[in-house]
Motif scaffolding. Structure first.
Motif: not given
Ligand code: SF4
Lengths: 469, 208
Positions: B9-16, B58-72
């Motif tokens: 799955g797509i992984a979205a970065p949330m470094p905060a 916001f990261i999950l609103n960007k086209a590439a990350y919609r439907g991310a199944e993994v969050l780093v």
């Protein structure tokens, strides 16, 4: 000779039902407190599986988060809040759970009523679907917050699957200076160890500064253990604890009292017990504290300046601080006492007990709340309210310009009608200054009740010591 | 509970750091009496502007990350409250796995009970995975719980540790309560003994 054990080790071992090879244990739960927000899905789970509540006599329910703190005769306006409270009421009937109704004098915040009723006792395991269950650790009870799946697990089995925590001890030595309270101690502790400082640990608070606290002060300290990331906070039971418990409705009765006290007296950590982590603080150096940012670890003495992002080493932290300052509408380098407030909230399970209103009234007496400031005083329970009124504290506070409300969680997390509007700023005696915690866009500064009263009168964050001169 | 299966799955970065439960799901959305339906409010105040429109940054609103199944994620994700609404919201949105250096205790446990896998790895490894997650649509990770491996977009395999009991429950979709009920006689035994040794324990019965 047996290995010296900590208070945590003893309570843990006394409650193990069975242990797996990997150290995971099934531990018995003595007392389960429950409220309307985290229980509906758990009751629904029981119903779906056709399960019963194992120990209704060790379970107690109360509605606190959603209840209005103004005239209750009109009921709850918000349909979702209303549904949650009604769902609790029908669930407690169906499953036979003892319930304190909203119009009962004993109603209040779940963490205030447990101790008040004498239900929280040393050596117990206490759980609730609420992270501030750590409050009950003040009695030397192992008390921690659980999620709704675990609430359901306790309903059905009166037990929980847990891994033992690590032991941490925080020793606070010396006598804190005048104007400094239990709230300032715990803010100073969290400021020092950070919001992840206690992760995986149970924190035992020790030292004379802790020992000399009243039970109410001890509850304030333990309440915020979760803000340091700890699973629970603990303070060894002693004469102060026993004195508090004597004569409470559910305390051991004559005949069993001696037996209970002798058991409770065996609980404090043995000499030579070891801890995985130790921290020491000098109470004489602690001042009245206040938070400037959006995490409880963003705590500084009232005499300090708001920090600048570049004062921090870590890059991630710098970005976080910049974001917090932007959200809070503050500039690094400004004196904290220049921060104006428009709202003051005195209440919550951290600081909604009788002593807290005494402390606030002592400062507010003879003064007026600054123009443009809305000041709320919300007792933690109906019994706190009644006791405060018997002492005339409500009069002092209302004469100064405070609103004296009905008990509940209120503006601690803004699930009922008591909220900050976007951009509004509060001095609050609650426990979390997260973004939006007191209402979307609201800005929160955590303080003690005396400091909150000082801020209400001055209209800005102020040093309570100026009032003591 | 559904069984946890290997997925890519797509992984979205949330470094905060210290993303608290109020950020995951603000308190005003806790008024539900259901487990479902919270996904639309996941990260609400970061994800939407005050007028309700989406915050493009916001990261999950960007086209590439919609439907991310993994969050780093950054350190200490999930701190704050014990509300299970946080894992429910993540779950309802479709997140199956979170990877970070460390998580808040209660959040960690709650997530597993809802069929999600939380993986703790050292900072250096997280930095690399965070880098992978920043690759946008190519940020695909394969998570295999059976073998305890994450396969990175470049094919490299990272091993991770997981509590054996939690692994067993996830893989088999097991409900804790059922497992504990099987030990009912031991709970009965504990209570029997305890009634004798702590006879003063409260028996709650509220009378009006
Ligand atoms: S007063 Fe605040 S922290 Fe305490 S139980 Fe209520 S909402 Fe939670």
């Amino acid at each position: 000779m047996a290995k010296p054990r900590t208070l945590f080790d003893k309570i843990w071992e006394n409650h193990v039902v069975r242990t797996e090879d990997d150290g995971t244990a099934l531990i018995y739960i003595d007392l389960h407190l429950t409220h309307e927000v985290t229980s509906p899905q758990a009751f629904a789970g029981l119903r779906a599986a056709g399960r019963k509540l194992r120990r209704p006599d060790r379970t107690i329910a109360v509605a606190d988060h959603n209840v209005p703190t103004t005239d209750r005769s009109k009921g709850i306006e918000d349909p979702e809040s209303k549904l949650q409270v009604e769902t609790l009421e029908s669930n407690v009937k169906e499953f036979g759970v003892p319930y304190i109704p909203v119009d009962d004098i004993r109603q209040g915040i779940v963490h205030i009523i447990g101790p008040e009723q004498g239900l929280t006792q040393p050596g117990m395991t206490v759980v609730c679907g609420d992270s501030h269950t750590s409050t009950h650790g003040a009695f030397g009870a192992l008390a921690f917050g659980i999620g709704t799946s675990e609430v359901e697990h306790v309903f059905a089995t009166q037990s929980l699957v847990q891994k033992p925590a690590k032991n941490m001890r925080i020793t606070v030595k010396g006598t804190p200076p005048e104007g400094t309270t239990a709230k300032d101690l715990i803010l100073a502790i969290i400021g020092k160890i950070g919001t992840a400082g206690g992760t995986g640990h149970v924190i035992e608070y020790a030292g004379d500064a802790i020992k000399n606290l009243s039970m109410e002060g001890r509850m304030t300290v333990c309440n915020m253990s979760i803000e340091a990331g700890a699973r629970a906070g603990l303070i060894a039971p002693d004469e102060t604890t026993f004195e508090y418990l004597k004569g409470k409705p559910y305390s051991p009765k004559a005949g069993q009292w001696e037996q209970a006290v002798s058991y409770w007296s065996s609980l404090p950590s043995d000499d030579g017990a070891t801890y995985d982590k130790e921290v020491e603080l000098d109470a004489t150096k602690i001042e009245p504290y206040v938070t400037w940012g959006t995490s409880p670890q963003d705590a500084l003495p009232i005499s300090a300046m708001v920090p600048k992002p570049e004062e921090f080493d870590d890059e991630g932290r710098q970005a976080g601080v910049a974001r917090s300052l932007e959200y809070m509408g503050l500039t690094g380098g400004m004196p904290i006492t220049d921060i104006k407030v428009d709202t003051v909230f005195i209440g919550s399970c951290t600081n909604g007990r009788l002593e807290d209103f005494r402390a606030a009234a002592a400062i507010a007496k003879g003064h007026k709340v600054a123009a443009g400031v809305r000041a709320l005083a919300v007792p933690g329970s109906g019994l706190v309210k009644e006791a405060a009124e018997a002492e005339g504290l409500d009069k002092i506070l209302t004469e100064a310009g405070f609103e004296w409300r009905e008990p509940g969680c209120s503006m601690c997390l803004a699930m009922n009608a008591d909220k900050l509007r976007p951009g509004e700023r509060s001095a609050s005696t609650s426990n979390r200054n997260f973004e939006g915690r007191q209402g979307p866009g609201g800005r929160t500064h955590l303080v003690s009740p005396a400091m909150a009263a000082a801020a209400a009168i001055k209209g800005h964050l102020a040093d309570v010591r100026e009032f003591l001169k | 509970m559904d069984k946890f299966q290997t997925f890519t799955g797509i992984a979205a970065p949330m470094p905060a750091q210290n993303i608290d439960t109020d950020k995951v799901i603000p308190a005003r959305f806790l008024k539900t009496i259901e487990r479902k339906g919270l996904g639309k409010h996941l990260f609400n105040d970061m994800r939407y502007n005050s007028d309700g429109s989406e915050n493009e940054d916001f990261i999950l609103n960007k086209a590439a990350y919609r439907g991310a199944e993994v969050l780093v994620v950054g350190n200490n994700f999930g701190c704050g409250s014990s509300r299970e609404h946080a894992p429910w919201a993540l779950n309802d949105y479709g997140v199956k796995c979170l990877i970070g250096t460390d998580f808040a205790d209660i959040f960690f446990n709650n997530s597993f009970k809802n069929g999600m896998l939380l993986i703790k790895l050292p900072k250096e490894v997280i930095d690399e995975l965070m880098g992978d997650a920043k690759l946008g649509a190519n940020a695909r990770l394969t998570v295999n719980l059976e073998d305890q491996t994450i396969t990175r977009p470049n094919g490299e395999v990272v091993k991770f540790d997981v509590d054996p009991f939690k692994k067993h429950c996830l893989l088999n979709g097991l409900d804790d309560i059922g497992l504990t009920m099987a030990n009912k006689s031991e709970i009965d035994g504990f209570e029997g003994k305890d009634d004798g040794s702590r006879p003063w324990m409260p028996k709650i019965q509220l009378t009006d």
